[in-house]
Design an enzyme around this catalytic site. Sequence first.
Site, PDB file in Angstrom:
ATOM      1  N   ASP A 175      18.366   7.036   9.806  1.00  0.00           N
ATOM      2  CA  ASP A 175      17.868   8.196  10.555  1.00  0.00           C
ATOM      3  C   ASP A 175      17.514   9.352   9.610  1.00  0.00           C
ATOM      4  O   ASP A 175      18.139   9.515   8.557  1.00  0.00           O
ATOM      5  CB  ASP A 175      18.971   8.637  11.543  1.00  0.00           C
ATOM      6  CG  ASP A 175      18.422   9.509  12.645  1.00  0.00           C
ATOM      7  OD1 ASP A 175      17.187   9.691  12.727  1.00  0.00           O
ATOM      8  OD2 ASP A 175      19.230  10.032  13.428  1.00  0.00           O
ATOM      9  N   ASN A 212      11.608   3.605  20.860  1.00  0.00           N
ATOM     10  CA  ASN A 212      10.680   4.270  19.927  1.00  0.00           C
ATOM     11  C   ASN A 212       9.212   4.232  20.375  1.00  0.00           C
ATOM     12  O   ASN A 212       8.376   4.956  19.841  1.00  0.00           O
ATOM     13  CB  ASN A 212      10.800   3.693  18.509  1.00  0.00           C
ATOM     14  CG  ASN A 212      12.039   4.175  17.780  1.00  0.00           C
ATOM     15  OD1 ASN A 212      12.551   3.495  16.893  1.00  0.00           O
ATOM     16  ND2 ASN A 212      12.547   5.358  18.124  1.00  0.00           N
TER      17      ASN A 212
END
Length: 245
Positions: A25, A73
């Site tokens: 991340d 996503n």
Amino acid sequence: MFFKKQNKQEIDMLRIPKHIGVIMDGNGRWAKKRGLPRSAGHSAGADALKKIITEANNLGVKYITVYAFSTENWKRPKEEVDYLMNLLLDYLRNAEKTLSGENVVIRAIGSRKELSQEICDQIVKTEEFTKNNTGIVMNIALNYGAREEITNAVREICKDVKNGKTDIDSITDKTVENHLYTKGQPEVDLLIRTSGEQRLSNFMLWQVSYAEMWFTNKLWPDFRPKHLRQAIYDFQNRGRRFGGI
Ligand code: FPP
């Protein structure tokens, strides 16, 4: 974050985690800090990943699962999704060169249904090309979501019950495991998440049940082998009891 200097000697090579999960991340924030487009963060993230795979392989980690693209996503702008898909396609295509003959077995886990034919074909080729390697198994979680994975397992088990292949009372946690994308692989021992966020984000909910979690404020493109070694060192210095005392 303070990192003690670690080297391979200080890590107990006999107690290396078998399976590491990584939530990579912070690519977007890394790029923003530099006034770059988010895509530059993803590219830098892919470069960082190469070094981590090499290090994990050298340390004797058997499996590493990296969260490359989640089922959620798709909500990102089309431009970013397209960029990530192309990056992944390139990564898979260049697997041999990228991982410079490092003996890595590459597998993709996640739903293939929503992926382009081009990516699906490339996954099959790369998996086939690397399947006889004997080093680390790298699972690329691509269009992956743990809820989808578990729901799919339930569906498959129900079908087996309906067809008389499975008896309801014989269903155990092993039955479920055998229907996950990670079938046959050990559960995750160590879960790493970068960028200061401390959540699972639908990543390997079943497989991380007893994983040690390790968080760092480092953004993924800045994550280096020394941070991986620190995570492993810390893992080895925690007491794992698996519900016992
Ligand atoms: C999260 O950062 C990262 C991703 C959604 C993509 C991860 C992909 C890579 C590291 C590169 C490609 C991977 C492979 C296997 C080639 P973010 O974009 O959410 O960052 P932010 O939270 O700072 O916005």
